[in-house]
Design a protein around this motif. Structure first.
Motif, PDB file in Angstrom:
ATOM      1  N   UNK A  83       0.804  -1.218   0.000  1.00  0.00           N
ATOM      2  CA  UNK A  83       0.000   0.000   0.000  1.00  0.00           C
ATOM      3  C   UNK A  83       0.840   1.272   0.000  1.00  0.00           C
ATOM      4  N   UNK A  84       2.152   1.128  -0.144  1.00  0.00           N
ATOM      5  CA  UNK A  84       3.012   2.314  -0.113  1.00  0.00           C
ATOM      6  C   UNK A  84       3.726   2.542  -1.444  1.00  0.00           C
ATOM      7  N   UNK A  85       3.245   1.906  -2.496  1.00  0.00           N
ATOM      8  CA  UNK A  85       3.858   2.101  -3.812  1.00  0.00           C
ATOM      9  C   UNK A  85       3.734   3.548  -4.281  1.00  0.00           C
ATOM     10  N   UNK A  86       2.750   4.275  -3.753  1.00  0.00           N
ATOM     11  CA  UNK A  86       2.540   5.669  -4.166  1.00  0.00           C
ATOM     12  C   UNK A  86       3.624   6.607  -3.624  1.00  0.00           C
ATOM     13  N   UNK A  87       4.423   6.151  -2.663  1.00  0.00           N
ATOM     14  CA  UNK A  87       5.414   7.017  -2.016  1.00  0.00           C
ATOM     15  C   UNK A  87       6.616   7.191  -2.947  1.00  0.00           C
ATOM     16  N   UNK A  88       6.903   8.390  -3.422  1.00  0.00           N
ATOM     17  CA  UNK A  88       8.014   8.595  -4.360  1.00  0.00           C
ATOM     18  C   UNK A  88       9.368   8.591  -3.652  1.00  0.00           C
ATOM     19  N   UNK A  89      10.415   8.416  -4.436  1.00  0.00           N
ATOM     20  CA  UNK A  89      11.764   8.351  -3.882  1.00  0.00           C
ATOM     21  C   UNK A  89      12.129   9.606  -3.103  1.00  0.00           C
ATOM     22  N   UNK A  90      11.718  10.765  -3.591  1.00  0.00           N
ATOM     23  CA  UNK A  90      12.139  11.992  -2.916  1.00  0.00           C
ATOM     24  C   UNK A  90      11.540  12.115  -1.526  1.00  0.00           C
ATOM     25  N   UNK A  91      10.357  11.543  -1.310  1.00  0.00           N
ATOM     26  CA  UNK A  91       9.763  11.546   0.034  1.00  0.00           C
ATOM     27  C   UNK A  91      10.542  10.616   0.946  1.00  0.00           C
ATOM     28  N   UNK A  92      10.939   9.462   0.439  1.00  0.00           N
ATOM     29  CA  UNK A  92      11.751   8.548   1.242  1.00  0.00           C
ATOM     30  C   UNK A  92      13.051   9.234   1.653  1.00  0.00           C
ATOM     31  N   UNK A  93      13.671   9.929   0.700  1.00  0.00           N
ATOM     32  CA  UNK A  93      14.919  10.634   1.000  1.00  0.00           C
ATOM     33  C   UNK A  93      14.712  11.743   2.023  1.00  0.00           C
ATOM     34  N   UNK A  94      13.600  12.458   1.910  1.00  0.00           N
ATOM     35  CA  UNK A  94      13.347  13.570   2.828  1.00  0.00           C
ATOM     36  C   UNK A  94      12.970  13.089   4.224  1.00  0.00           C
ATOM     37  N   UNK A  95      12.125  12.072   4.291  1.00  0.00           N
ATOM     38  CA  UNK A  95      11.587  11.633   5.581  1.00  0.00           C
ATOM     39  C   UNK A  95      12.538  10.722   6.348  1.00  0.00           C
ATOM     40  N   UNK A  96      13.461  10.046   5.645  1.00  0.00           N
ATOM     41  CA  UNK A  96      14.315   9.034   6.274  1.00  0.00           C
ATOM     42  C   UNK A  96      15.778   9.472   6.235  1.00  0.00           C
ATOM     43  N   UNK A  97      16.644   8.644   6.810  1.00  0.00           N
ATOM     44  CA  UNK A  97      18.086   8.846   6.737  1.00  0.00           C
ATOM     45  C   UNK A  97      18.692   7.672   5.997  1.00  0.00           C
ATOM     46  N   UNK A  98      19.277   7.947   4.829  1.00  0.00           N
ATOM     47  CA  UNK A  98      19.810   6.904   3.971  1.00  0.00           C
ATOM     48  C   UNK A  98      21.220   7.276   3.534  1.00  0.00           C
ATOM     49  N   UNK A  99      22.034   6.251   3.259  1.00  0.00           N
ATOM     50  CA  UNK A  99      23.363   6.502   2.729  1.00  0.00           C
ATOM     51  C   UNK A  99      24.461   6.099   3.686  1.00  0.00           C
ATOM     52  N   UNK A 100      25.708   6.431   3.355  1.00  0.00           N
ATOM     53  CA  UNK A 100      26.846   6.111   4.216  1.00  0.00           C
ATOM     54  C   UNK A 100      26.755   6.871   5.541  1.00  0.00           C
ATOM     55  N   UNK A 101      27.519   6.466   6.546  1.00  0.00           N
ATOM     56  CA  UNK A 101      27.452   7.121   7.858  1.00  0.00           C
ATOM     57  C   UNK A 101      27.596   8.634   7.805  1.00  0.00           C
ATOM     58  N   UNK A 102      28.494   9.146   6.955  1.00  0.00           N
ATOM     59  CA  UNK A 102      28.710  10.594   6.901  1.00  0.00           C
ATOM     60  C   UNK A 102      27.442  11.339   6.517  1.00  0.00           C
ATOM     61  N   UNK A 103      26.616  10.748   5.658  1.00  0.00           N
ATOM     62  CA  UNK A 103      25.365  11.394   5.257  1.00  0.00           C
ATOM     63  C   UNK A 103      24.396  11.473   6.428  1.00  0.00           C
ATOM     64  N   UNK A 104      24.386  10.435   7.267  1.00  0.00           N
ATOM     65  CA  UNK A 104      23.540  10.446   8.461  1.00  0.00           C
ATOM     66  C   UNK A 104      23.993  11.535   9.420  1.00  0.00           C
ATOM     67  N   UNK A 105      25.305  11.606   9.641  1.00  0.00           N
ATOM     68  CA  UNK A 105      25.843  12.611  10.565  1.00  0.00           C
ATOM     69  C   UNK A 105      25.496  14.017  10.089  1.00  0.00           C
ATOM     70  N   UNK A 106      25.641  14.254   8.791  1.00  0.00           N
ATOM     71  CA  UNK A 106      25.361  15.582   8.247  1.00  0.00           C
ATOM     72  C   UNK A 106      23.897  15.972   8.451  1.00  0.00           C
ATOM     73  N   UNK A 107      22.975  15.052   8.139  1.00  0.00           N
ATOM     74  CA  UNK A 107      21.556  15.378   8.283  1.00  0.00           C
ATOM     75  C   UNK A 107      21.177  15.539   9.753  1.00  0.00           C
TER      76      UNK A 107
END
Length: 340
Positions: free
Chosen positions: A278-302
Motif C-alpha cells: 500500500x506504499x507504492x505511491x510514495x516517491x523516492x524523494x519523500x523517502x529521502x526527505x523523511x528518512x536517513x539513507x546513505x553512508x554514515x557521513x550522510x547520516x551525521x550531516x543530516x
C-alpha cells in the motif's frame, strides 16, 4: 543528541530484548516499541524484560493512546516498572492510528488526549488525579521521587499546539529538515505562549535509518525500498489532516500533503513493514526527505542539521533487513560525533 531504537514487538520477544541490549552497548539511551494490541505482542510485558537485561536504557511506547487502556491502568503500569527499575520509562502517546482503527474505533480526540496526559503524568508521579466526574484517585504505593514524562506525537497545527502546552516532549515521526524546523518552532512557540520554558519540551524525531556501504545508485535504491513503508505510515496521519483542512490549507504545509495525492487505501496488516504493497505511491524523494539513507557521513550531516533545529533525540526505526547493522554502524560512526 540522544539516540533511541524503535522496534515492533514481533515474536519472539527474546529477539526484541536482544536487539535492545545491543542498542545499549552501542550508545543508544532509549528503547521504543510500537503499541497496537491486535498487530503485535503486548509491549509492557516485554519492557520488563528489556529493563531487567539492561542498566541505563529508558523504554516506552512510540506510541500508546488514551483509548485502548484506561488511564489509571496505563499510569499504574508505568509506575510499577519505574518502582522496579528506577525512573526508566517514558510515556509516548498519540491519538491511536493503528491501535484504534484495527479495533474498529476512531482515533481519540485532542481533548481526550489533553486530559489523558494530565492524568497519566500525575498518577505516575504519585499525585492525585481526577479521572472524570469528580473521582479523584492516587496510587498510595508510589514512592517519593517518581517521575513519568509524557511525550506527545503530533503533526497537525492543533496537535502541535497541544504538545507545546501540555507535554513533556514532542515526538515527530519524520526527519524532513524543513518540516522538522517548522513543527519544532510551532511546539516551542505554543509552550512559550502557555507560560512554559520551551527548553523543557524534549524534541524527539523518529524515522527509518538505513546505512549503506556507499552512495551508489544501487545501494540507495535498496535502502529506499527497505524504508518506503514509512511514507505510507506517515500518509495515514497526513490523510487525516487533508480531510480536516484540505490539501492546500495555509495551516498544513504543502510539503507534507502533496505526496499523498495518489494514495488509494491502507491495509494495517502490512503496517510498518518493508514491502508494504500500500506504499507504492510514495516517491523516492519523500523517502529521502523523511528518512536517513546513505553512508554514515550522510547520516551525521543530516542529524547535525536536525540538532540545529532543536532536536534532542533521534530514534531509529529499524524495520528493515539490516537491524543489527544499523545499530552497530550508528554505535561506531554516527553516535560518537553527534554526542561530542
Amino acid at each position: 543528541m540522544d539516540f533511541g531504537l524503535v522496534l515492533q514487538t514481533d515474536p519472539p520477544a527474546s529477539r526484541v530484548v536482544s536487539l535492545m541490549k545491543r542498542a545499549e552497548r552501542n550508545g543508544f539511551r532509549y528503547g521504543w516499541t510500537f503499541d497496537s494490541a491486535v498487530l503485535w505482542q503486548e509491549p509492557f510485558v516485554i519492557y520488563s524484560q528489556i529493563l531487567a537485561h539492561t542498566t541505563r536504557l529508558k523504554v516506552g511506547p512510540m506510541v500508546t493512546n488514551p483509548g485502548t487502556r484506561t488511564w489509571e491502568v496505563t499510569a499504574s503500569t508505568f509506575a510499577t516498572l519505574n518502582d522496579m527499575f528506577g525512573n526508566r520509562t517514558v510515556c509516548g502517546i498519540g491519538r491511536g492510528d493503528s491501535a484504534m482503527r484495527v479495533a474498529g474505533r476512531r482515533p481519540d480526540t485532542l481533548a481526550r488526549m489533553s486530559e489523558a496526559i494530565r492524568v497519566i503524568r500525575a498518577l505516575g508521579r504519585g499525585e492525585e488525579a481526577d479521572l472524570g466526574g469528580g473521582t479523584v484517585v492516587r496510587f498510595p504505593w508510589v514512592r517519593p521521587g517518581a517521575e513519568l514524562p509524557v511525550w506527545m506525537a503530533a503533526y497537525g497545527p492543533k496537535a502541535l499546539k497541544l504538545a507545546g502546552e501540555r507535554a513533556d516532549g514532542f515526538i515527530l515521526q519524520l526527519a524532513d529538515p524543513y518540516l522538522t524546523a517548522s513543527m519544532v518552532k510551532t511546539v516551542k512557540d505554543a509552550a512559550a505562549a502557555a507560560g512554559r520554558d520551551p527548553a523543557e519540551v524534549t524534541i524527539c524525531v523518529a524515522a527509518p535509518a538505513y546505512v549503506t556501504p556507499d552512495d551508489s545508485p544501487g545501494a540507495l535504491a535498496h535502502a529506499r525500498d527497505q524504508c518506503r513503508w514509512f511514507g505510507g505510515m506517515v500518509g495515514n496521519h497526513v490523510a487525516d489532516l487533508v480531510a480536516r483542512y484540505g490539501a492546500d490549507s495555509e495551516v498544513v504545509p504543502h510539503e507534507l500533503t502533496a505526496y499523498i495525492a495518489a494514495r488509494e487505501g491502507y491495509d494495517y496488516a502490512h503496517h510498518g513493514r518493508t514491502g508494504n504493497p500500500d506504499t507504492a505511491f510514495v516517491p523516492d524523494d519523500i523517502v529521502d526527505r523523511f528518512c536517513l539513507l546513505g553512508p554514515p557521513a550522510a547520516h551525521v550531516e543530516k542529524l547535525r542539521g536536525l540538532r540545529e533545529s532543536g532536536v534532542d533525540q533521534f530514534a531509529v526505526y529499524a524495520m528493515h533487513d539490516a537491524r543489527e547493522s544499523v545499530i552497530e554502524q550508528y554505535g561506531r560512526h554516527v553516535i560518537p560525533p553527534l554526542r561530542d
